[in-house]
Scaffold this motif. Structure first.
Motif, PDB file in Angstrom:
ATOM      1  N   ALA A 272       0.830  -1.209   0.000  1.00  0.00           N
ATOM      2  CA  ALA A 272       0.000   0.000   0.000  1.00  0.00           C
ATOM      3  C   ALA A 272       0.859   1.253   0.000  1.00  0.00           C
ATOM      4  O   ALA A 272       0.557   2.233  -0.685  1.00  0.00           O
ATOM      5  CB  ALA A 272      -0.934   0.001   1.211  1.00  0.00           C
ATOM      6  N   PHE A 273       1.956   1.235   0.765  1.00  0.00           N
ATOM      7  CA  PHE A 273       2.875   2.375   0.778  1.00  0.00           C
ATOM      8  C   PHE A 273       3.636   2.478  -0.544  1.00  0.00           C
ATOM      9  O   PHE A 273       3.789   3.570  -1.100  1.00  0.00           O
ATOM     10  CB  PHE A 273       3.860   2.242   1.939  1.00  0.00           C
ATOM     11  CG  PHE A 273       3.298   2.628   3.274  1.00  0.00           C
ATOM     12  CD1 PHE A 273       2.305   3.585   3.392  1.00  0.00           C
ATOM     13  CD2 PHE A 273       3.769   2.045   4.443  1.00  0.00           C
ATOM     14  CE1 PHE A 273       1.783   3.947   4.629  1.00  0.00           C
ATOM     15  CE2 PHE A 273       3.267   2.403   5.687  1.00  0.00           C
ATOM     16  CZ  PHE A 273       2.268   3.355   5.778  1.00  0.00           C
ATOM     17  N   GLN A 274       4.119   1.353  -1.050  1.00  0.00           N
ATOM     18  CA  GLN A 274       4.878   1.369  -2.299  1.00  0.00           C
ATOM     19  C   GLN A 274       4.043   1.888  -3.464  1.00  0.00           C
ATOM     20  O   GLN A 274       4.542   2.640  -4.309  1.00  0.00           O
ATOM     21  CB  GLN A 274       5.393  -0.035  -2.620  1.00  0.00           C
ATOM     22  CG  GLN A 274       6.553  -0.487  -1.754  1.00  0.00           C
ATOM     23  CD  GLN A 274       6.977  -1.893  -2.117  1.00  0.00           C
ATOM     24  OE1 GLN A 274       6.594  -2.865  -1.457  1.00  0.00           O
ATOM     25  NE2 GLN A 274       7.771  -2.020  -3.160  1.00  0.00           N
ATOM     26  N   ALA A 275       2.786   1.469  -3.526  1.00  0.00           N
ATOM     27  CA  ALA A 275       1.905   1.879  -4.618  1.00  0.00           C
ATOM     28  C   ALA A 275       1.257   3.231  -4.361  1.00  0.00           C
ATOM     29  O   ALA A 275       0.531   3.736  -5.207  1.00  0.00           O
ATOM     30  CB  ALA A 275       0.816   0.826  -4.824  1.00  0.00           C
ATOM     31  N   ASP A 276       1.508   3.817  -3.191  1.00  0.00           N
ATOM     32  CA  ASP A 276       0.918   5.104  -2.798  1.00  0.00           C
ATOM     33  C   ASP A 276      -0.608   5.059  -2.860  1.00  0.00           C
ATOM     34  O   ASP A 276      -1.267   6.003  -3.292  1.00  0.00           O
ATOM     35  CB  ASP A 276       1.445   6.243  -3.682  1.00  0.00           C
ATOM     36  CG  ASP A 276       1.326   7.606  -2.996  1.00  0.00           C
ATOM     37  OD1 ASP A 276       1.315   7.634  -1.749  1.00  0.00           O
ATOM     38  OD2 ASP A 276       1.233   8.628  -3.703  1.00  0.00           O
ATOM     39  N   ILE A 277      -1.167   3.938  -2.416  1.00  0.00           N
ATOM     40  CA  ILE A 277      -2.615   3.794  -2.330  1.00  0.00           C
ATOM     41  C   ILE A 277      -3.129   4.529  -1.101  1.00  0.00           C
ATOM     42  O   ILE A 277      -4.223   5.080  -1.099  1.00  0.00           O
ATOM     43  CB  ILE A 277      -3.005   2.308  -2.297  1.00  0.00           C
ATOM     44  CG1 ILE A 277      -2.637   1.653  -3.628  1.00  0.00           C
ATOM     45  CG2 ILE A 277      -4.494   2.131  -2.015  1.00  0.00           C
ATOM     46  CD1 ILE A 277      -2.808   0.149  -3.642  1.00  0.00           C
ATOM     47  N   THR A 278      -2.350   4.505  -0.044  1.00  0.00           N
ATOM     48  CA  THR A 278      -2.643   5.293   1.151  1.00  0.00           C
ATOM     49  C   THR A 278      -1.329   5.688   1.793  1.00  0.00           C
ATOM     50  O   THR A 278      -0.294   5.043   1.575  1.00  0.00           O
ATOM     51  CB  THR A 278      -3.509   4.502   2.155  1.00  0.00           C
ATOM     52  OG1 THR A 278      -3.919   5.376   3.211  1.00  0.00           O
ATOM     53  CG2 THR A 278      -2.750   3.329   2.747  1.00  0.00           C
ATOM     54  N   ARG A 279      -1.357   6.746   2.586  1.00  0.00           N
ATOM     55  CA  ARG A 279      -0.161   7.191   3.303  1.00  0.00           C
ATOM     56  C   ARG A 279      -0.346   7.125   4.817  1.00  0.00           C
ATOM     57  O   ARG A 279       0.562   7.497   5.552  1.00  0.00           O
ATOM     58  CB  ARG A 279       0.196   8.622   2.873  1.00  0.00           C
ATOM     59  CG  ARG A 279       0.555   8.714   1.396  1.00  0.00           C
ATOM     60  CD  ARG A 279       0.794  10.121   0.933  1.00  0.00           C
ATOM     61  NE  ARG A 279       0.986  10.163  -0.511  1.00  0.00           N
ATOM     62  CZ  ARG A 279       1.090  11.285  -1.223  1.00  0.00           C
ATOM     63  NH1 ARG A 279       1.018  12.462  -0.612  1.00  0.00           N
ATOM     64  NH2 ARG A 279       1.259  11.220  -2.538  1.00  0.00           N
TER      65      ARG A 279
END
Length: 313
Positions: free
Chosen positions: A161-168
């Motif tokens: 999720a962090f790598q794909a910048d889906i959420t921060r």
């Protein structure tokens, strides 16, 4: 009666993660993500003083929330296209319906359309995100019985999720207060919560240390993955800020002062790292949270009883 009617802020009871989500949540498809491996979910994230956000523990449900319905890339792409057309139809029908409604019903439909628009925003962002560089596995089957595998799946999904910048913004509870989970994988038959009330019994303390070491080791593997994930001018860990800790200092006494906490990541070079800092007794923990806001350019200057920024961090 609302909390602020006693003289406190309207945000009294809103948690730090949700304050951050107000400012940076709309930059990503999911404003925030709430996870747990607890058998009964805790309540860590509060969007308002009276509304908590449920935590998800099923890895399959988390995967689908991050990457969409479907077990494979091909299935997810097809469903994503179909979702877009369904939303178009729903919006058109609702807009026509609204024209013939009274004021009260229009408000109801308007709220519904707001929800549709939020889904539409997420679908559009999902369709525009290039995740070709990520090794995204097929969707997990469900919640594993093995606790180590459960931890691993959720930590892996957090990293993706962090790598794909889906959420921060992610909150994750590895267990809950008053947990009766047993750690037979460590050879410990006693439940976690009774062990936390050890009464200075050396055998119970040693077993509690084993469980806490195990939690930390599982968390450490997640941190290692972020440290290896390359991003522009550094790694995902370099650009992140992670707070790891507990709500207890001495669990036997229900003491939360001094409260230990580990800060990992460098917030794009704004967090020093490599330090062990010990603050005076009764130092406000909220000061640490406000300091993390400051290091991440989140314009929140006051949280709870905070009194200022900790310059040493």
């Amino acid at each position: 009666m609302k909390p602020w009617e006693h003289g406190s802020s309207p945000d009294a009871g809103v948690t730090a993660d949700q304050m951050a989500a107000r400012h940076i949540g709309q930059d990503t498809r999911l404003p925030s993500l709430e996870l747990t491996t607890a058998q009964v979910g805790a309540r860590l994230a509060w969007r308002t003083p009276t509304q908590s956000l449920p935590q998800e523990g099923n890895p399959r449900a988390v995967f689908q929330k991050l990457f969409g319905q479907g077990d494979t890339d091909e299935e997810r792409a097809a469903i994503l296209l179909e979702t877009g057309s369904i939303l178009d139809r729903v919006k058109g029908q609702a807009s026509r319906l609204q024209a013939g409604l009274g004021v009260r019903d229009r408000i109801v439909v308007s709220d519904y359309l707001d929800s549709v628009r939020e889904i539409e925003r997420r679908v559009q962002m999902a369709s525009q995100q290039d995740m070709s560089s990520l090794d995204i596995p097929d969707a997990p089957v469900g919640t594993p019985n093995d606790i180590s595998e459960h931890f691993k799946l959720l930590f892996d999904l957090m990293a993706l999720a962090f790598q794909a910048d889906i959420t921060r913004i992610i909150t994750f509870s590895m267990d809950r207060e008053a947990s009766m989970r047993t750690y037979t994988n460590l050879g410990i038959a006693e439940a976690f919560h009774p062990l936390s009330h050890h009464g200075n019994n050396a055998q119970k303390q040693e077993k509690l240390v084993q469980i806490q070491r195990y939690h930390t080791e599982m968390f450490g593997k997640f941190v290692e993955r972020l440290a290896k994930a390359q991003e522009a001018e550094g790694t995902v860990l370099d650009h992140s800020t992670i707070l790891y800790g507990s709500n207890m200092s001495n669990s036997d006494r229900h003491n939360n002062d001094p409260l230990p906490a580990a800060i990992l990541g460098h917030a794009h070079g704004r967090i020093k790292g490599g330090q062990h800092l010990k603050y005076p007794q009764d130092t406000r923990f909220a000061d640490l949270l406000v300091t993390l806001f400051d290091r991440n350019n989140i314009p929140v200057e006051k949280l709870g009883d905070s009194g200022g920024i900790l310059s040493e961090v």
